[in-house]
Design a protein around this motif. Structure first.
Motif, PDB file in Angstrom:
ATOM      1  N   UNK A  27       0.819  -1.203   0.000  1.00 50.86           N
ATOM      2  CA  UNK A  27       0.000   0.000   0.000  1.00 50.86           C
ATOM      3  C   UNK A  27       0.859   1.261   0.000  1.00 50.86           C
ATOM      4  N   UNK A  72      19.314   1.773  14.806  1.00 50.01           N
ATOM      5  CA  UNK A  72      19.001   1.764  16.237  1.00 50.01           C
ATOM      6  C   UNK A  72      19.721   0.616  16.914  1.00 50.01           C
ATOM      7  N   UNK A  78      12.176  -0.449  16.740  1.00 48.45           N
ATOM      8  CA  UNK A  78      11.380   0.762  16.560  1.00 48.45           C
ATOM      9  C   UNK A  78       9.949   0.490  16.994  1.00 48.45           C
ATOM     10  N   UNK A  79       9.432  -0.675  16.625  1.00 45.16           N
ATOM     11  CA  UNK A  79       8.034  -1.001  16.924  1.00 45.16           C
ATOM     12  C   UNK A  79       7.896  -2.492  17.164  1.00 45.16           C
ATOM     13  N   UNK A  95       6.624   3.158   6.047  1.00 42.12           N
ATOM     14  CA  UNK A  95       6.652   4.602   6.284  1.00 42.12           C
ATOM     15  C   UNK A  95       8.003   5.064   6.825  1.00 42.12           C
ATOM     16  N   UNK A  99       9.653   7.934   4.932  1.00 47.47           N
ATOM     17  CA  UNK A  99       9.835   9.169   5.700  1.00 47.47           C
ATOM     18  C   UNK A  99       8.551   9.943   5.885  1.00 47.47           C
ATOM     19  N   UNK A 100       7.432   9.267   6.117  1.00 44.34           N
ATOM     20  CA  UNK A 100       6.201   9.971   6.482  1.00 44.34           C
ATOM     21  C   UNK A 100       5.760   9.484   7.860  1.00 44.34           C
ATOM     22  N   UNK A 101       5.000  10.307   8.586  1.00 41.19           N
ATOM     23  CA  UNK A 101       4.627   9.939   9.951  1.00 41.19           C
ATOM     24  C   UNK A 101       3.952   8.576  10.022  1.00 41.19           C
ATOM     25  N   UNK A 102       4.241   7.837  11.075  1.00 40.63           N
ATOM     26  CA  UNK A 102       3.676   6.503  11.236  1.00 40.63           C
ATOM     27  C   UNK A 102       2.199   6.600  11.606  1.00 40.63           C
TER      28      UNK A 102
ATOM     29  N   UNK B 104      -3.330   9.526   2.611  1.00 41.97           N
ATOM     30  CA  UNK B 104      -1.889   9.493   2.316  1.00 41.97           C
ATOM     31  C   UNK B 104      -1.585   8.721   1.042  1.00 41.97           C
ATOM     32  N   UNK B 105      -2.320   7.612   0.850  1.00 41.29           N
ATOM     33  CA  UNK B 105      -1.997   6.749  -0.282  1.00 41.29           C
ATOM     34  C   UNK B 105      -3.243   6.346  -1.055  1.00 41.29           C
ATOM     35  N   UNK B 467      11.867  19.420  12.199  1.00 40.80           N
ATOM     36  CA  UNK B 467      11.226  18.223  11.661  1.00 40.80           C
ATOM     37  C   UNK B 467      12.149  17.047  11.906  1.00 40.80           C
ATOM     38  N   UNK B 471      15.680   8.759  12.795  1.00 42.39           N
ATOM     39  CA  UNK B 471      15.565   8.453  14.214  1.00 42.39           C
ATOM     40  C   UNK B 471      16.625   9.168  15.034  1.00 42.39           C
ATOM     41  N   UNK B 472      17.568   9.811  14.359  1.00 45.34           N
ATOM     42  CA  UNK B 472      18.676  10.406  15.106  1.00 45.34           C
ATOM     43  C   UNK B 472      18.920  11.881  14.851  1.00 45.34           C
ATOM     44  N   UNK B 487      18.002   7.360  20.170  1.00 50.45           N
ATOM     45  CA  UNK B 487      17.015   7.459  19.092  1.00 50.45           C
ATOM     46  C   UNK B 487      15.793   8.275  19.514  1.00 50.45           C
ATOM     47  N   UNK B 488      15.237   9.038  18.576  1.00 51.83           N
ATOM     48  CA  UNK B 488      14.060   9.842  18.872  1.00 51.83           C
ATOM     49  C   UNK B 488      12.851   8.931  19.066  1.00 51.83           C
ATOM     50  N   UNK B 490       9.373   7.125  18.521  1.00 56.67           N
ATOM     51  CA  UNK B 490       8.734   6.724  17.268  1.00 56.67           C
ATOM     52  C   UNK B 490       7.612   7.697  16.877  1.00 56.67           C
ATOM     53  N   UNK B 493       8.725  10.506  14.626  1.00 58.80           N
ATOM     54  CA  UNK B 493       9.323  10.200  13.333  1.00 58.80           C
ATOM     55  C   UNK B 493       8.587  10.922  12.194  1.00 58.80           C
ATOM     56  N   UNK B 494       9.369  11.639  11.387  1.00 60.81           N
ATOM     57  CA  UNK B 494       8.879  12.352  10.202  1.00 60.81           C
ATOM     58  C   UNK B 494       7.844  13.428  10.519  1.00 60.81           C
ATOM     59  N   UNK B 495       7.707  13.751  11.795  1.00 64.14           N
ATOM     60  CA  UNK B 495       6.738  14.779  12.163  1.00 64.14           C
ATOM     61  C   UNK B 495       7.413  16.104  12.483  1.00 64.14           C
TER      62      UNK B 495
END
Lengths: 103, 611
Positions: A27, A72, A78-79, A95, A99-102, B104-105, B467, B471-472, B487-488, B490, B493-495
């Motif tokens: 997706x 990491x 990460x998750x 993502x 590089x877009x918000x999760x 988004x998609x 922004x 992660x770093x 690491x930042x 989660x 991330x990308x926000x």
């Protein structure tokens, strides 16, 4: 290792969980390579997968789903989430690459 | 030798300054302290805060309370401001014309037009029919794709799809002939069936062209001029989207509506003028200039502005214990803003930005409680409490301890509720209190970004943005990168994140960094720059800003990382030296009134000794 792809390591490549993870990545438009191995928990599988991935993102599937980023540290995925959240975790693995918000 | 503490009770903080005064009036400043103000400024609720700040200031000076000879408090005429905001336009989407939406998609690309059909009814469609397939929740993407492929094989022209789950790309990838698919439509069951509809998805990195254009929609649905006028707000709402759905129902119309916001009546000492709220902030402020000095303001009963002012009055009367009828509004600041409103009939909870006017109003209340406050303080501390001079005079005295200042000096005290200014020329201090300060900025940021989270809005106001790019590392708003060892989180991330003192705080909206920055800066400009100029103009000799030599910026908002610069830039053209104060060369923009109280007391002492 072939072209850019998220690597997924699991114990059973025929598991229905993989269809969901694959769907999540598809997706978002991110390729996935699946490798079946004989042993390891999701953490170990995920970290090894991330180290193998040219995109630095790996997924381990065993009794849970674990998404790793190679940059990491080894003990810090990460998750992680239950198998029932496989689709969303697939989305999020992709993502991280895009590089877009999760979600 | 006397040990004294000057205490300034402000709207949001209470500040103290400890000093020793020698018989000749020579002052040695020992320490300063700051606590949040307890209760509303100028009421007996302030006592605990004052006691606390006095204790703290003394302890950091290493002196016990019993050595204290007097506490000096400012003669705080409580100046309280209230805020209200009201929408003046509204986009109404009647019943069933639905618009949206920007997942988004989305899947596929292009424009599909046809009649809406439920996924389950596809087998019933006649060959040759042009349809848009509506896939509800619980349908697997493979089944959805297979069903559409089967219908297409029978000759049904499926031109587009609207999907509940997040799997548009998955469905589109499995179709024999590609069609545009819009997903994440949360209210998919509300999409009316059997109606003409259009689905448009743009290629990645592009935006839709047809449904964001009024004539495009008119072409698709064969609309006449009048109908096109009605649909225009839909097109406008869809500009910049990557995907959209428009369903045309017989009774479905969209209209932009101006809400009668009512008249604001500004009563001056000589004249009285009315202005319509929906004329906008500029017109309201121009009218205010014509009636100045303001003695009161009223709003037409039963209108939005009437409600706004009633709310302000009620709050003030409650806070100060005065009768509602006795509350007089001394100043108002109107600001044009936007308020996100949920679009009626939207597919996935979309919002549209509607025009609004925010109004800050300020009330000056009676001085009565001040004596009572002094009395209570005397009891609590067991020390003599003196009510010092007028706050503005004290602030000027305190500001003059900033290295490099000279007369004529003007101070701008940027607080939470009000913006105060004073000018000291030859002995006389002229001062003004204006409505609108830090709290209004926070409110504007909160509403314009649709955050509904005042704490986050406050952080966005106070700290720079960045922004999280990996992660770093984060990219700061000025383009520099900053790296982290750990690491930042989660969630970041990308926000877009706010880099507050407490750490990194993600901003959970779709707004990009540039948009948030622009909203933040424009809110500060609309409130502080406008108020700074308005205030200085009213206190400057002859209303001429060029007569002011120095401007010292004081107060909590003077600690902001960009407000003082914005103000300095705005007055630079007038040959004014403007900067953030540094009271006593050490306290920054804080403690000016507390310091001024001590300085003024010392002056009195020296006069007494001479006399």
């Amino acid at each position: 290792m072939q072209g850019p792809a998220v690597v997924l390591r699991c114990l059973d490549a025929k598991s229905p969980v993989l269809r969901e993870i694959r769907a999540g990545l598809e997706e978002e438009g991110v390729p996935l390579v699946v490798e079946e191995v004989s042993e390891g928990d999701a953490l170990v599988l995920g970290y090894a997968a991330a180290c193998l991935s040219s995109l630095d993102v790996g997924i381990g599937v065993a009794d849970e789903v674990c998404v790793y980023h190679a940059k990491r540290p080894a003990g810090s995925p990460a998750l992680t989430g239950p198998l029932s959240r496989a689709r969303v975790l697939g989305h999020n693995a992709a993502r991280m690459v895009v590089g877009i918000p999760l979600k | 030798m006397a040990l004294v503490v000057g205490v300034d009770i402000g709207n949001s903080t209470t500040e103290a300054c400890v000093a020793e005064i020698r018989p000749g009036g020579r002052v040695t400043y020992l320490s300063g302290a700051l606590t949040p103000t307890s209760g509303v400024k100028g009421t007996t609720d302030n006592v605990p805060g004052v006691v606390e700040v006095v204790r703290r200031a003394l302890s950091s000076a290493g002196r016990p309370v019993r050595e204290l000879s007097a506490v000096l408090v400012n003669e705080a005429t409580p100046v309280i401001s209230g805020l209200a905001m009201e929408t003046i336009t509204e986009t109404i989407v009647t019943e069933s014309t639905m618009i949206g939406h920007n997942p988004d998609t989305p899947g596929g690309a292009g424009l599909g037009v046809g009649e809406t059909v439920a996924f389950g009814s596809l087998p019933d469609c006649a060959p040759g029919a042009k349809v848009i397939c509506v896939v509800g929740s619980g349908v697997d993407f493979e089944d959805a794709a297979a069903g559409i492929n089967k219908a297409v094989a029978r000759g049904v022209e499926v031109t587009g799809a609207i999907v509940h789950a997040d799997d548009a790309t998955l469905i589109a990838n499995r179709l024999s002939a590609p069609i545009p698919v819009v997903d994440e439509v949360t209210l998919v069951e509300k999409v009316p069936l059997g109606m003409p509809a259009a689905v448009e998805v743009a290629e990645p990195g592009r935006t839709i062209r047809t449904l964001s254009n009024s004539y495009g929609i008119a072409t698709v649905f064969d609309l006449d001029a009048e109908q096109t006028r009605m649909i225009a707000p839909v097109a406008r709402a869809l500009v910049g989207n990557r995907s959209a759905v428009v369903v045309r129902t017989p009774s479905g119309d969209v209209t932009g509506r101006r809400i009668p916001a009512g008249n604001l009546t500004l009563i001056g000492e000589q004249v009285k003028r009315s202005v319509e709220i929906d004329a906008g902030a500029a017109e309201i402020m121009a009218t205010l200039r014509r009636v100045r000095p303001l003695t009161d303001a009223t709003g037409e009963a039963g209108t939005h502005v009437g409600g706004m002012l009633a709310r302000v009055r009620d709050t003030m009367s409650e806070l100060t214990g005065t009768a509602v009828g006795a509350v007089r509004i001394q100043d108002v600041l109107a600001v044009d803003t936007f308020v996100p409103q949920e679009v009626t009939g939207a597919l996935a909870g979309e919002f549209a930005l509607e025009n609004a006017v925010a109004l800050a109003a300020m009330v000056r209340t009676s001085r009565g409680p001040m004596r009572l406050l002094a009395e209570k303080l005397r009891e609590a501390l067991g020390v003599e409490v003196l009510i010092g001079g007028v706050e503005a005079d004290m602030a000027v005295l305190g500001a003059l301890t900033t290295p490099g200042t000279g007369r004529p000096v003007a101070i701008l005290d940027l607080g939470g509720g009000s913006t105060d200014a004073a000018v000291a020329g030859d002995g006389v201090v002229r001062s003004v209190h204006l409505a609108g300060a830090g709290d209004l900025v926070t409110k504007l940021i909160d509403s314009e970004l649709g955050l509904d989270n005042r704490e986050l809005a406050e952080d966005i106001k106070k700290y720079p943005l960045a922004k999280a790019e990996s992660f770093f590392h984060v990219r700061m708003e000025d383009g520099t990168a900053r790296f982290f060892d750990e690491p930042l989180p989660v969630e970041a991330f990308a926000r877009v994140v706010v880099l507050s003192e407490a750490g990194m705080r993600p901003v959970p909206t779709r707004h990009n960094l540039e948009k948030i920055r622009q909203v933040r800066r424009s809110a500060k400009h609309k409130v502080f720059v406008v108020n700074a100029l308005r205030a200085l103009e009213q206190v400057a000799p002859g209303g001429n800003l060029r007569q002011i030599g120095f401007v010292v910026v004081l107060g909590g908002s003077a600690l902001d990382f960009e407000i003082p610069d914005m103000i300095a830039e705005a007055v630079a053209g007038m040959g004014i030296v403007c900067g953030t104060g540094n009271v006593r060369g050490s306290e920054g923009p804080r403690n000016a009134v507390a310091t001024g109280l001590v300085a003024s007391h010392a002056l009195d002492v020296s006069l007494e000794t001479v006399g």
